[in-house]
Design a protein around this motif. Structure first.
Motif, PDB file in Angstrom:
ATOM      1  N   ILE A 127       0.853  -1.205   0.000  1.00  0.00           N
ATOM      2  CA  ILE A 127       0.000   0.000   0.000  1.00  0.00           C
ATOM      3  C   ILE A 127       0.878   1.241   0.000  1.00  0.00           C
ATOM      4  N   ALA A 128       1.885   1.202   0.842  1.00  0.00           N
ATOM      5  CA  ALA A 128       2.767   2.372   0.910  1.00  0.00           C
ATOM      6  C   ALA A 128       3.451   2.601  -0.430  1.00  0.00           C
ATOM      7  N   GLY A 132     -10.315  -0.447   1.985  1.00  0.00           N
ATOM      8  CA  GLY A 132     -11.524  -1.283   1.764  1.00  0.00           C
ATOM      9  C   GLY A 132     -11.135  -2.722   1.500  1.00  0.00           C
ATOM     10  N   ASP A 133     -10.110  -2.928   0.711  1.00  0.00           N
ATOM     11  CA  ASP A 133      -9.628  -4.299   0.430  1.00  0.00           C
ATOM     12  C   ASP A 133      -9.061  -4.949   1.698  1.00  0.00           C
ATOM     13  N   ALA A 134      -8.368  -4.188   2.506  1.00  0.00           N
ATOM     14  CA  ALA A 134      -7.753  -4.714   3.713  1.00  0.00           C
ATOM     15  C   ALA A 134      -8.811  -5.168   4.689  1.00  0.00           C
ATOM     16  N   LYS A 135      -9.955  -4.473   4.763  1.00  0.00           N
ATOM     17  CA  LYS A 135     -11.018  -4.834   5.697  1.00  0.00           C
ATOM     18  C   LYS A 135     -11.712  -6.105   5.229  1.00  0.00           C
ATOM     19  N   LEU A 136     -11.795  -6.306   3.953  1.00  0.00           N
ATOM     20  CA  LEU A 136     -12.453  -7.499   3.428  1.00  0.00           C
ATOM     21  C   LEU A 136     -11.633  -8.754   3.672  1.00  0.00           C
ATOM     22  N   ASN A 137     -10.340  -8.669   3.605  1.00  0.00           N
ATOM     23  CA  ASN A 137      -9.477  -9.827   3.772  1.00  0.00           C
ATOM     24  C   ASN A 137      -9.436 -10.157   5.237  1.00  0.00           C
ATOM     25  N   ASP A 185      -5.464  13.355  -5.938  1.00  0.00           N
ATOM     26  CA  ASP A 185      -6.825  12.801  -5.912  1.00  0.00           C
ATOM     27  C   ASP A 185      -6.787  11.276  -6.088  1.00  0.00           C
ATOM     28  N   LYS A 186      -5.962  10.859  -6.956  1.00  0.00           N
ATOM     29  CA  LYS A 186      -5.826   9.413  -7.193  1.00  0.00           C
ATOM     30  C   LYS A 186      -5.247   8.728  -5.948  1.00  0.00           C
ATOM     31  N   GLN A 187      -4.355   9.454  -5.296  1.00  0.00           N
ATOM     32  CA  GLN A 187      -3.723   8.890  -4.103  1.00  0.00           C
ATOM     33  C   GLN A 187      -4.785   8.620  -3.041  1.00  0.00           C
ATOM     34  N   LEU A 188      -5.720   9.553  -2.803  1.00  0.00           N
ATOM     35  CA  LEU A 188      -6.773   9.392  -1.814  1.00  0.00           C
ATOM     36  C   LEU A 188      -7.711   8.235  -2.194  1.00  0.00           C
ATOM     37  N   SER A 200      -9.474   2.713  -1.411  1.00  0.00           N
ATOM     38  CA  SER A 200      -9.733   1.383  -1.982  1.00  0.00           C
ATOM     39  C   SER A 200      -8.862   0.311  -1.314  1.00  0.00           C
ATOM     40  N   MET A 201      -7.624   0.657  -0.981  1.00  0.00           N
ATOM     41  CA  MET A 201      -6.740  -0.303  -0.310  1.00  0.00           C
ATOM     42  C   MET A 201      -7.261  -0.621   1.090  1.00  0.00           C
TER      43      MET A 201
END
Length: 166
Positions: A137-138, A161-166, A150-153, A158-159
């Protein structure tokens, strides 16, 4: 009776008496001793048989007493053997229970150790995955940050969100 007296012959009477006495003499001389001997032998045989029967009866009484004594001893020995067998059975059952309990305790301890080991391995693996994910992620954040804020945020969200799902 009168007729007997009329027909009585003294000569015949004397002859018969002499013959009777000769017969008694011959009987005493030749038959009396063997007859008495046979009677004495038979009497002795009967006495011997009665003595043997009495002796056999005493022996039977002694044998019966011996048999009762042996039977009593055998019963006592059987009872002692049964008691010893019951004690041995109880000891074997007790030993088996103790051994089974020891084995069960050992298996439980091994299982607890295995669970603890698996837990530590899982925690270590999760830490490694979190660290790896954090590095990724970093890395992505740093790449995106350099290009567009903006893309960074959006990427960070999204990362996460993915981390919470796993």
């Amino acid at each position: 009776m009168e007729q007997l007296l009329e027909n009585f012959s003294l000569d015949l009477f004397v002859k018969q008496t002499v013959l009777f006495l000769i017969l008694i003499f011959l009987m005493v001389k030749f038959a009396w001793k063997p007859i008495l001997k046979a009677l004495n032998d038979r009497e002795d045989g009967i006495k011997d048989a009665l003595d043997a029967a009495e002796k056999a009866r005493h022996e039977m009484e002694n044998l019966q007493a011996d048999n009762e004594k042996l039977l009593k001893e055998a019963r006592e020995e059987r009872d002692a053997m049964m008691k010893e067998a019951r004690e041995l059975k109880a000891k074997m059952i007790s030993d088996a229970k103790e051994e089974a309990k020891g084995e069960a305790d050992k298996m439980i301890a091994n299982a607890k150790a295995a669970i603890e080991s698996e837990k530590k391995a899982a925690v270590a693996d999760i830490k490694n995955q979190v660290a790896s994910l954090s590095v990724e992620i970093a890395e992505k954040v740093v790449k995106e940050e350099l290009s567009n804020k903006d893309k960074q945020l959006k990427l960070v969200e999204s990362m996460l969100g993915d981390a919470k799902l796993n």
